[in-house]
Every structure is written in C-alpha cells, then in structure tokens.
Design an enzyme around this catalytic site. Structure first.
Site, PDB file in Angstrom:
ATOM      1  N   HIS A  18       0.869  -1.256  -0.123  1.00 21.18           N
ATOM      2  CA  HIS A  18       0.254   0.021   0.120  1.00 21.18           C
ATOM      3  C   HIS A  18       0.942   1.294  -0.046  1.00 21.18           C
ATOM      4  O   HIS A  18       1.923   1.154   0.480  1.00 21.18           O
ATOM      5  CB  HIS A  18      -0.899   0.003   1.334  1.00 21.18           C
ATOM      6  CG  HIS A  18      -2.224  -0.793   1.132  1.00 21.18           C
ATOM      7  ND1 HIS A  18      -2.145  -2.184   1.567  1.00 21.18           N
ATOM      8  CD2 HIS A  18      -3.705  -0.546   0.697  1.00 21.18           C
ATOM      9  CE1 HIS A  18      -3.552  -2.572   1.087  1.00 21.18           C
ATOM     10  NE2 HIS A  18      -4.131  -1.629   0.625  1.00 21.18           N
ATOM     11  N   LYS A  38      -0.513   5.002   4.548  1.00 20.18           N
ATOM     12  CA  LYS A  38      -1.247   3.979   5.363  1.00 20.18           C
ATOM     13  C   LYS A  38      -0.831   3.583   6.792  1.00 20.18           C
ATOM     14  O   LYS A  38       0.312   3.406   6.816  1.00 20.18           O
ATOM     15  CB  LYS A  38      -1.343   2.492   4.656  1.00 20.18           C
ATOM     16  CG  LYS A  38      -2.373   1.401   5.084  1.00 20.18           C
ATOM     17  CD  LYS A  38      -2.963   0.422   4.261  1.00 20.18           C
ATOM     18  CE  LYS A  38      -3.630  -0.489   5.010  1.00 20.18           C
ATOM     19  NZ  LYS A  38      -5.057   0.044   5.489  1.00 20.18           N
TER      20      LYS A  38
HETATM   21  P1  NAD Z   1      -7.497   9.410   5.411  1.00 21.37           P
HETATM   22  O1  NAD Z   1      -6.489   9.669   6.165  1.00 21.37           O
HETATM   23  O2  NAD Z   1      -7.293  10.032   3.934  1.00 21.37           O
HETATM   24  O3  NAD Z   1      -8.849   9.900   5.849  1.00 21.37           O
HETATM   25  C1  NAD Z   1      -9.392   9.860   7.219  1.00 21.37           C
HETATM   26  C2  NAD Z   1     -10.326  10.947   7.131  1.00 21.37           C
HETATM   27  O4  NAD Z   1     -10.833  10.620   8.614  1.00 21.37           O
HETATM   28  C3  NAD Z   1      -9.409  12.431   7.479  1.00 21.37           C
HETATM   29  O5  NAD Z   1      -9.948  13.224   6.918  1.00 21.37           O
HETATM   30  C4  NAD Z   1      -9.427  12.585   9.176  1.00 21.37           C
HETATM   31  O6  NAD Z   1      -9.371  13.689   9.317  1.00 21.37           O
HETATM   32  C5  NAD Z   1     -11.091  11.997   9.342  1.00 21.37           C
HETATM   33  N1  NAD Z   1     -11.204  11.833  10.614  1.00 21.37           N
HETATM   34  C6  NAD Z   1     -10.338  11.592  11.598  1.00 21.37           C
HETATM   35  N2  NAD Z   1     -11.015  11.648  12.876  1.00 21.37           N
HETATM   36  C7  NAD Z   1     -12.425  12.008  12.566  1.00 21.37           C
HETATM   37  C8  NAD Z   1     -13.379  12.111  13.376  1.00 21.37           C
HETATM   38  N3  NAD Z   1     -13.387  12.028  14.781  1.00 21.37           N
HETATM   39  N4  NAD Z   1     -14.595  12.397  12.910  1.00 21.37           N
HETATM   40  C9  NAD Z   1     -14.651  12.690  11.563  1.00 21.37           C
HETATM   41  N5  NAD Z   1     -13.559  12.401  10.641  1.00 21.37           N
HETATM   42  C10 NAD Z   1     -12.376  12.032  11.028  1.00 21.37           C
HETATM   43  O7  NAD Z   1      -7.498   7.781   5.170  1.00 21.37           O
HETATM   44  P2  NAD Z   1      -8.196   7.051   3.864  1.00 21.37           P
HETATM   45  O8  NAD Z   1      -7.012   6.687   3.025  1.00 21.37           O
HETATM   46  O9  NAD Z   1      -9.268   7.858   3.451  1.00 21.37           O
HETATM   47  O10 NAD Z   1      -8.411   5.782   4.912  1.00 21.37           O
HETATM   48  C11 NAD Z   1      -9.481   5.697   5.848  1.00 21.37           C
HETATM   49  C12 NAD Z   1      -9.755   4.168   6.633  1.00 21.37           C
HETATM   50  O11 NAD Z   1     -10.357   3.619   5.254  1.00 21.37           O
HETATM   51  C13 NAD Z   1      -8.227   3.530   6.672  1.00 21.37           C
HETATM   52  O12 NAD Z   1      -8.556   2.730   7.820  1.00 21.37           O
HETATM   53  C14 NAD Z   1      -8.156   2.616   5.443  1.00 21.37           C
HETATM   54  O13 NAD Z   1      -7.370   1.439   5.846  1.00 21.37           O
HETATM   55  C15 NAD Z   1      -9.534   2.284   5.097  1.00 21.37           C
HETATM   56  N6  NAD Z   1      -9.996   1.924   3.807  1.00 21.37           N
HETATM   57  C16 NAD Z   1     -10.685   0.983   3.706  1.00 21.37           C
HETATM   58  C17 NAD Z   1     -11.291   0.519   2.295  1.00 21.37           C
HETATM   59  C18 NAD Z   1     -12.033  -0.576   2.291  1.00 21.37           C
HETATM   60  O14 NAD Z   1     -12.557  -1.033   1.144  1.00 21.37           O
HETATM   61  N7  NAD Z   1     -12.748  -1.101   3.354  1.00 21.37           N
HETATM   62  C19 NAD Z   1     -10.449   1.217   1.136  1.00 21.37           C
HETATM   63  C20 NAD Z   1      -9.592   2.057   1.274  1.00 21.37           C
HETATM   64  C21 NAD Z   1      -9.496   2.247   2.610  1.00 21.37           C
END
Ligand code: NAD
Length: 267
Positions: A155, A159
């Site tokens: 990744h 991450k």
């Molecule tokens: P990212 O860091 O770009 O986004 C996370 C967002 O959450 C940020 O904007 C952050 O400010 C926000 N956040 C943090 N605390 C918060 C709160 N209390 N209230 C509201 N917002 C809050 O990360 P990302 O790449 O978008 O990934 C996020 C998660 O999703 C990770 O755990 C990743 O592994 C997971 N993910 C899962 C899949 C899937 O298919 N299940 C796919 C991609 C990513």
C-alpha cells in the site's frame, strides 16, 4: 426512493471519493459530512471534490449527521469509528464501515450497534477482492497443509495499519477454508533466527511505498508448484462504489452485521 448518505471523514482520501460516487449515482444524494474537530476547515462539501457548492457544510457532530441521513459511510480512524458506531446504535441509521486497523474492543462496539442498526462492514468494498476472498477459501479447502499459505500486500506510504484489513480478510478466508481460526495460525512477522516454517501457519508480509492504492497476493506453495491469486486496485473508486452500493442495499434491512458477500449476493 432517494437515499440521503452522510460521510464521516469527508475530507479524507476515501471520503472525497465517496462524495464523488454519491454525486454520480442516481437515487443517492449527499446528506452531509463531518470531519475531526479542528480538522480541515471547509465550508461546502462540493469544494472538497471541485464541483459547484452542494449547499451542505462540513460539521463535526456525528450524532446530528446520523440523525439526518438514511445511511452513513465511514472511512476514518478506529477511535472515530467507535464514536460513529455509537451514533448508529442511538439513531438506528444504516451504517457502512470501511475503517481498518480495528481492535477487538472497537469490533465489539460495532457488533453492539448492529443490534439496533443495519450495518455493512468490509475490509474491502471491491467486487474483485470479495471474489478473491471466495476463491481463497475454495483453494485452501482443496489444497492440504502440504501447501504453505502466504499473504503479501503493498500500500501507499500514508497507510497507518498493517497488515491491511484486506490481507487479514484473505487470511481469514484461507483459515476458514482449512477450518481453523486465523488467530491460532497467523504469523505476522519474521526476523532473525526464525527456525523453519511451521506446518499450517498462514504468513503475512507487508510492503509500503509511494502511491500504491492496494495490491494483494495469496500464495499456495508446496515443493513442486506455487499457485498465486492476485488483485491490484488502480482506483479508490472501486471502494467508494461498493460502499455506496452497500448504503443503498441496507435500506429497509433489519438490524444486523452484514458483509459485502451479502450485498453482492456471493454466498
Ligand atoms: P485518510 O487519512 O485520507 O482519511 C481519514 C479521514 O478521517 C481524515 O480526513 C480525518 O481527518 C478523518 N477523521 C479522523 N477523525 C475523525 C473524526 N473524529 N470525525 C470525522 N472525521 C475524522 O485515510 P483513507 O485513506 O481515506 O482511509 C481511511 C480508512 O479507510 C483507513 O482505515 C483505510 O485503511 C480504510 N480503507 C478501507 C477500504 C475498504 O474498502 N474497506 C478502502 C480504502 C481505505
């Protein structure tokens, strides 16, 4: 029927993709979005994805968002996901969880929410990866412990959890195929004098670098051959598309914890 979808973590990499996906999906509208208190200051969700203003401002009150949404999609961080699951439990609003790196305690909060709200949780929302889970289980069932199972993932450099939730999902599928618990056979790291590989263990290897959206391979090797199943994501749109599909699918469903195999009808 129009499905009004809220997005927690709406300014994140996945949050922005979800906004775009909702805007492109007939029958779905953006109900609102939240960010972490003290997070990015954005007045309108449209400006996050470079479109005209949507007339929806970014908030920091999850309960208010759950109350005004038909479904809420969550790709944030584990601490926030606990709070969001509690909001789903209080409001009964359909809830789609994609956050990974969750502890058993976080998982218990989601399971509790699923008694009051319909919830879809998936370590990966892509159709291809959910087929990979099914294929992995099938191959593990057919090949005995003469074949060593290793899961490799790569990744992007941002991450924060390892191995990926998807790699764990592949490991769980392989373990299910062998009728064992992943907790009993997982080998998450090897370093130094490890000794020979133990029969039946399921190994994991993690690579991090650059902008890789998500590559996963599961290998089945014996002394004579190696079978590899690989999935490579080239756009986060596949995850956002699956999450929006799950949000629509949850409408009218009874409380419970569902997976993407339910949404896609793979079982
Ligand atoms: P990212 O860091 O770009 O986004 C996370 C967002 O959450 C940020 O904007 C952050 O400010 C926000 N956040 C943090 N605390 C918060 C709160 N209390 N209230 C509201 N917002 C809050 O990360 P990302 O790449 O978008 O990934 C996020 C998660 O999703 C990770 O755990 C990743 O592994 C997971 N993910 C899962 C899949 C899937 O298919 N299940 C796919 C991609 C990513």
């Amino acid at each position: 029927m129009t499905v009004a979808i809220g997005i927690v973590g709406c300014a994140g990499r996945m949050g922005r993709m979800v906004i775009q996906e909702i805007l492109a999906t007939e029958g779905c509208v953006v109900a609102g979005g939240t960010e972490a208190p003290g997070g990015p200051i954005v007045s309108d969700l449209g400006s996050l994805v470079g479109t005209d203003p949507l007339g929806v401002t970014v908030g920091d009150d999850p309960l208010a968002l759950f109350s005004c949404s038909d479904a809420v999609i969550d790709f944030t961080v584990p601490a926030a996901t606990r709070v969001h699951a509690e909001a789903a439990e209080k409001t009964g609003t359909a809830y789609v969880v994609g956050t990974t790196g969750l502890t058993p305690e976080d998982q218990a909060v989601i399971a509790s929410a699923a008694h009051k709200a319909p919830v879809v949780q998936a370590p990966n929302f892509s159709v291809g990866v959910n087929l990979l889970f099914a294929l992995t289980k099938q191959v593990a069932e057919k090949l005995g412990t003469d074949y060593d199972i290793e899961v490799l993932e790569m990744h992007h450099r941002h991450k924060v959890d390892a191995p990926s939730g998807t790699a764990l999902g592949i490991g769980q599928a392989a373990a299910a195929g062998r009728d064992v618990s992943l907790d009993d056979v997982a080998r998450f790291a090897r370093e130094g004098q490890t000794g020979p590989r133990e029969i039946g263990e399921i190994g994991f290897a993690t690579l991090r670098g650059g902008g890789v959206i998500g590559d996963h391979t599961v290998m089945f090797s014996n002394e004579a051959e190696r079978l590899e199943l690989t999935h490579k994501a080239s756009s986060r749109g596949i995850f956002a598309g699956g999450a929006v599909r799950a949000a629509a699918w949850l409408q009218g469903k009874d409380p419970g914890l569902y997976g993407m195999s339910d949404v896609l009808g793979l079982d």
